[in-house]
Design a protein around this motif. Structure first.
Motif, PDB file in Angstrom:
ATOM      1  N   SER A 182       1.077  -1.267   0.175  1.00 54.19           N
ATOM      2  CA  SER A 182       0.141   0.158  -0.220  1.00 54.19           C
ATOM      3  C   SER A 182       0.728   0.964   0.000  1.00 54.19           C
ATOM      4  CB  SER A 182      -1.434  -0.260   1.424  1.00 54.19           C
ATOM      5  OG  SER A 182      -1.655  -1.136   1.618  1.00 54.19           O
ATOM      6  N   GLU A 202      -8.794   0.743  -7.396  1.00 53.59           N
ATOM      7  CA  GLU A 202     -10.264   0.930  -6.971  1.00 53.59           C
ATOM      8  C   GLU A 202     -10.108   0.660  -5.689  1.00 53.59           C
ATOM      9  OE1 GLU A 202     -11.478  -2.376  -8.214  1.00 53.59           O
ATOM     10  OE2 GLU A 202     -12.036  -1.769 -10.494  1.00 53.59           O
ATOM     11  N   PRO A 203     -10.694   1.220  -4.622  1.00 51.93           N
ATOM     12  CA  PRO A 203     -10.513   0.915  -3.234  1.00 51.93           C
ATOM     13  C   PRO A 203      -9.747  -0.169  -2.694  1.00 51.93           C
ATOM     14  CG  PRO A 203     -13.252   1.731  -3.186  1.00 51.93           C
ATOM     15  CD  PRO A 203     -12.193   0.822  -5.387  1.00 51.93           C
ATOM     16  N   LEU A 230      -8.995  -1.067   0.196  1.00 54.56           N
ATOM     17  CA  LEU A 230      -9.131  -1.942   1.668  1.00 54.56           C
ATOM     18  C   LEU A 230     -10.061  -2.687   1.723  1.00 54.56           C
ATOM     19  CD1 LEU A 230      -9.062  -2.089   4.929  1.00 54.56           C
ATOM     20  CD2 LEU A 230     -10.650  -0.245   5.120  1.00 54.56           C
ATOM     21  N   MET A 231     -10.863  -2.741   0.801  1.00 51.23           N
ATOM     22  CA  MET A 231     -12.133  -3.354   0.525  1.00 51.23           C
ATOM     23  C   MET A 231     -11.335  -4.856  -0.886  1.00 51.23           C
ATOM     24  SD  MET A 231     -14.718  -5.558  -0.270  1.00 51.23           S
ATOM     25  CE  MET A 231     -15.482  -3.844   0.568  1.00 51.23           C
ATOM     26  N   GLN A 232     -10.095  -4.639  -1.710  1.00 51.27           N
ATOM     27  CA  GLN A 232      -9.683  -5.399  -2.346  1.00 51.27           C
ATOM     28  C   GLN A 232      -8.582  -6.554  -1.018  1.00 51.27           C
ATOM     29  OE1 GLN A 232      -7.761  -4.449  -6.291  1.00 51.27           O
ATOM     30  NE2 GLN A 232      -8.210  -2.499  -5.509  1.00 51.27           N
ATOM     31  N   ALA A 248      -8.925  -7.182   1.580  1.00 47.42           N
ATOM     32  CA  ALA A 248     -10.541  -7.743   2.854  1.00 47.42           C
ATOM     33  C   ALA A 248     -11.045  -8.941   2.293  1.00 47.42           C
ATOM     34  CB  ALA A 248     -11.156  -6.874   3.198  1.00 47.42           C
ATOM     35  N   VAL A 249     -11.253  -9.029   0.812  1.00 49.16           N
ATOM     36  CA  VAL A 249     -11.058  -9.983   0.486  1.00 49.16           C
ATOM     37  C   VAL A 249      -9.882 -11.055   0.287  1.00 49.16           C
ATOM     38  CG1 VAL A 249     -11.890 -10.984  -2.093  1.00 49.16           C
ATOM     39  CG2 VAL A 249     -13.172  -9.443  -0.943  1.00 49.16           C
TER      40      VAL A 249
END
Length: 209
Positions: A62, A142-143, A145-147, A149-150
């Motif tokens: 990140s 793309e966001p 955090l969501m990536q 988390a998945v």
């Protein structure tokens, strides 16, 4: 993350976790000595250690995305090279039968969890693997955090499934051997998948382009 990238990530992660190593032997040993439900505590320890490695890798990746898209691309291509190297190493590795020993293990919950956690944390290859893998699947546009988390949830579920399987094998195959041909088959499948991942990621269009 689109379905193609997720499918590759899931299969690659599952098969790499499946390759027999110290954590698999720990799960099998706990399963050989304890009931499967009790041995699952050790599995949670292993999965927690992988989440720690994942978090460390994700933090670094990140930071690269924020700092420099060029540097991120360089790391991405180094990751492709590492995945190909890792695939060849697993593919060409020699395998021998694994003995599941039915010996007494401390059944205290905290002890089982710590054993799984420490065994996996002592394996720095996991950190290298996640550092090489994550750049191949993260889309900087793309966001983030969501990536992450998945992918973290996918890793956790793969760990729980695979190491529970080793615990089950240990429980039902105590004093027997996991045949060398089966270990070779697992290694070949994981090695070929890692090679495929590296080559596939090199051929896919860059997310940032």
């Amino acid at each position: 993350m689109d379905i193609e990238h997720f499918s590759i990530f899931f299969i690659t992660t599952f098969l790499l976790v499946l390759v027999p190593g110290p954590s698999a032997l720990t799960a099998a040993a706990q399963g050989a000595s304890l009931q499967s439900s009790k041995a699952f505590i050790g599995v949670l320890g292993i999965a927690s250690a992988d989440l720690i490695f994942f978090g460390l890798s994700a933090t670094g990746i990140s930071a690269l995305i924020v700092a420099s898209s060029t540097l991120f691309s360089v790391i991405k291509w180094l990751g492709v090279a590492f995945l190909i190297y890792l695939g060849l190493s697993v593919l060409l590795s020699k395998a021998s039968a694994i003995q599941f020993e039915n010996k007494k293990i401390d059944a205290r919950t905290g002890k089982l969890f710590r054993q799984g956690l420490v065994i996996q944390l002592a394996n720095p290859k996991a950190l290298m693997y996640f550092s090489a893998l994550l750049p191949q699947f993260i889309n900087p546009n793309e966001p983030l955090l969501m990536q992450l988390a998945v992918m973290a949830l996918t890793l956790f579920l793969a760990d729980c499934l695979v190491y529970s399987l080793y615990g089950y094998l240990g429980f039902h195959m105590a004093r027997q051997k996991l045949k060398a041909w089966l270990i070779r088959l697992i290694n070949r499948a994981a090695g070929l998948t890692l090679l495929f991942t590296g080559i596939k990621m090199a051929m896919l269009e860059n997310h940032g382009s």
